[in-house]
Design a protein around this motif. Structure first.
Motif, PDB file in Angstrom:
ATOM      1  N   THR A 291       0.843  -1.196   0.000  1.00  0.00           N
ATOM      2  CA  THR A 291       0.000   0.000   0.000  1.00  0.00           C
ATOM      3  C   THR A 291       0.873   1.239   0.000  1.00  0.00           C
ATOM      4  O   THR A 291       1.981   1.242   0.549  1.00  0.00           O
ATOM      5  N   TYR A 292       0.364   2.267  -0.648  1.00  0.00           N
ATOM      6  CA  TYR A 292       1.074   3.555  -0.706  1.00  0.00           C
ATOM      7  C   TYR A 292       0.034   4.655  -0.511  1.00  0.00           C
ATOM      8  O   TYR A 292      -0.739   4.970  -1.409  1.00  0.00           O
ATOM      9  N   ARG A 293      -0.029   5.159   0.701  1.00  0.00           N
ATOM     10  CA  ARG A 293      -0.947   6.238   1.065  1.00  0.00           C
ATOM     11  C   ARG A 293      -2.417   5.865   0.885  1.00  0.00           C
ATOM     12  O   ARG A 293      -3.266   6.727   0.701  1.00  0.00           O
ATOM     13  N   ASP A 294      -2.715   4.576   0.932  1.00  0.00           N
ATOM     14  CA  ASP A 294      -4.092   4.089   0.929  1.00  0.00           C
ATOM     15  C   ASP A 294      -4.358   3.379   2.245  1.00  0.00           C
ATOM     16  O   ASP A 294      -3.487   2.687   2.774  1.00  0.00           O
TER      17      ASP A 294
ATOM     18  N   ASP B 135      -6.282 -20.835   7.313  1.00  0.00           N
ATOM     19  CA  ASP B 135      -4.867 -21.166   7.479  1.00  0.00           C
ATOM     20  C   ASP B 135      -4.041 -20.174   6.661  1.00  0.00           C
ATOM     21  O   ASP B 135      -3.523 -20.488   5.590  1.00  0.00           O
ATOM     22  N   ALA B 136      -3.961 -18.947   7.184  1.00  0.00           N
ATOM     23  CA  ALA B 136      -3.340 -17.867   6.417  1.00  0.00           C
ATOM     24  C   ALA B 136      -2.696 -16.863   7.355  1.00  0.00           C
ATOM     25  O   ALA B 136      -2.999 -16.801   8.552  1.00  0.00           O
ATOM     26  N   GLU B 137      -1.787 -16.085   6.790  1.00  0.00           N
ATOM     27  CA  GLU B 137      -1.187 -14.949   7.466  1.00  0.00           C
ATOM     28  C   GLU B 137      -1.258 -13.751   6.523  1.00  0.00           C
ATOM     29  O   GLU B 137      -1.482 -13.911   5.316  1.00  0.00           O
ATOM     30  N   ILE B 138      -1.050 -12.551   7.066  1.00  0.00           N
ATOM     31  CA  ILE B 138      -1.106 -11.327   6.270  1.00  0.00           C
ATOM     32  C   ILE B 138       0.181 -10.549   6.468  1.00  0.00           C
ATOM     33  O   ILE B 138       0.634 -10.354   7.603  1.00  0.00           O
ATOM     34  N   VAL B 139       0.782 -10.127   5.351  1.00  0.00           N
ATOM     35  CA  VAL B 139       1.940  -9.230   5.403  1.00  0.00           C
ATOM     36  C   VAL B 139       1.575  -7.976   4.618  1.00  0.00           C
ATOM     37  O   VAL B 139       1.257  -8.041   3.427  1.00  0.00           O
ATOM     38  N   LEU B 140       1.607  -6.855   5.304  1.00  0.00           N
ATOM     39  CA  LEU B 140       1.231  -5.560   4.723  1.00  0.00           C
ATOM     40  C   LEU B 140       2.473  -4.684   4.604  1.00  0.00           C
ATOM     41  O   LEU B 140       3.250  -4.581   5.553  1.00  0.00           O
ATOM     42  N   LEU B 141       2.657  -4.083   3.441  1.00  0.00           N
ATOM     43  CA  LEU B 141       3.815  -3.215   3.211  1.00  0.00           C
ATOM     44  C   LEU B 141       3.370  -1.771   3.066  1.00  0.00           C
ATOM     45  O   LEU B 141       2.605  -1.433   2.153  1.00  0.00           O
ATOM     46  N   ASP B 142       3.832  -0.928   3.976  1.00  0.00           N
ATOM     47  CA  ASP B 142       3.664   0.521   3.842  1.00  0.00           C
ATOM     48  C   ASP B 142       4.868   1.022   3.056  1.00  0.00           C
ATOM     49  O   ASP B 142       5.946   1.231   3.602  1.00  0.00           O
ATOM     50  N   ASP B 143       4.672   1.190   1.735  1.00  0.00           N
ATOM     51  CA  ASP B 143       5.788   1.427   0.826  1.00  0.00           C
ATOM     52  C   ASP B 143       6.189   2.900   0.783  1.00  0.00           C
ATOM     53  O   ASP B 143       6.002   3.598  -0.213  1.00  0.00           O
TER      54      ASP B 143
END
Length: 318
Positions: A37-40, A55-63
């Motif tokens: 994500t970028y400013r969203d 059976d999941a994980e989440i990785v979020l990138l503040d770019d």
């Protein structure tokens, strides 16, 4: 929630309690959901993805968005999730290709599910459906996207019309040309496939890095198309869409140079080729843009003008 100091890669990592607990158990999830994500604000997406029992994980990138308040809100949302989740915060913006490659480095799952931050799952059991596909150990699969949950706004009517015509297509239609209809908005990739074939970091700005990636993948692996769609909420205004086309010209040229035999069959290439020798195309190109940006004009006319404008831009690359 745990927050680590910035590491050598220029990242600040923020993990929720479930992420750390998963580490202690030493078990890998079936799915790693990777969201740049970028400013969203991806809060709606994160809430929708938090399926209990998935059976999941989440990785979020503040770019490199540089919005401290938004980063704090994302961190707070990560902390509340039931699923294991990590927020990766960057200071400089890396861009679409490099950012997604970085996300994959943090993933622990056998399969990676790339989602854009402005998407929203259509079925309630979205992740469960993807986990079932992953259980078959498919190499690559695309779930499609819709505008089913996207609000109607006058300033977005042009983008809506163009997306409905070319992008929001059912699986059987996409399967006729598998590589062409691959976007990172809802894309499943097996870890070993992505480790071998990542996104080309030579792409800059907007456009074509996902299609080009699919062209390379299709040489070695089948691409499955299914109907497990997500809605694209982030439609653009006509001026923003035109600006994206303008900055994508260099990326289109990069694709043409690397995959001429494939791209030459695309309508966008054929149209650009036809306009290459058109007289005074640089003079009438702005007229097409003006028509596309005129909200009072009929939407079909505006869409035709914008597609022709894009072809005129791309004509410099063919």
């Amino acid at each position: 929630m745990t927050e680590a100091p910035q590491n050598r890669s220029g990242e600040t990592l923020i993990d929720n309690a479930a992420w750390a607990a998963k580490n202690e158990k030493g078990a890998s999830p079936a799915l790693s959901v990777l969201i740049p994500t970028y400013r969203d604000d991806p809060s709606a997406l994160l809430k929708a993805l938090d399926e209990r029992g998935a059976d999941a994980e989440i990785v979020l990138l503040d770019d490199g968005g540089g919005d401290a308040d938004l980063t704090r809100r994302m961190a707070a949302r990560i902390e509340k999730l039931n699923l294991p989740a990590r927020l990766v915060v960057l200071s400089p913006n890396e861009g679409r290709a490099k950012g997604r490659n970085r996300l994959a480095q943090h993933a622990r799952g056998r399969h990676l599910l790339f989602l854009d931050s402005d998407m929203l799952p259509d079925p309630k059991d979205f992740l469960t459906r993807w986990a079932a596909v992953a259980a078959d150990d498919v190499a690559v699969a695309f779930g499609g996207f819709t505008l089913d949950q996207t609000p109607r706004r006058p300033e977005h009517e042009l983008h809506r019309a163009m997306a409905l015509k070319s992008d929001c297509t059912p699986a059987p239609e996409r399967a006729r040309d598998p590589a062409k209809h691959v976007f990172t908005s809802n894309l499943l990739v097996r870890r070993d496939v992505f480790a071998t074939i990542g996104f080309d970091e030579g792409f800059a700005g907007w456009g074509w890095e996902d299609v080009e990636w699919a062209m390379r993948v299709a040489r070695f692996y089948p691409i499955l198309h299914i109907d497990n769609s997500a809605t694209h909420l982030g439609l653009d205004t006509a001026s923003t869409l035109a600006a994206k086309y303008e900055q994508s010209s260099a990326n289109f040229a990069r694709v043409v140079a690397a995959h001429h035999e494939v791209v030459s069959a695309y309508p966008s290439y054929k149209a650009a080729r036809a306009l290459r020798f058109a007289p005074l195309r640089r003079a009438w190109r702005p007229v097409l843009k003006t028509i596309a940006l005129t909200e009072a004009a009929p939407t079909p006319l505006r869409a035709f003008a914008l597609r022709l404008y894009r072809a005129a831009l791309y004509s410099d690359a063919v």
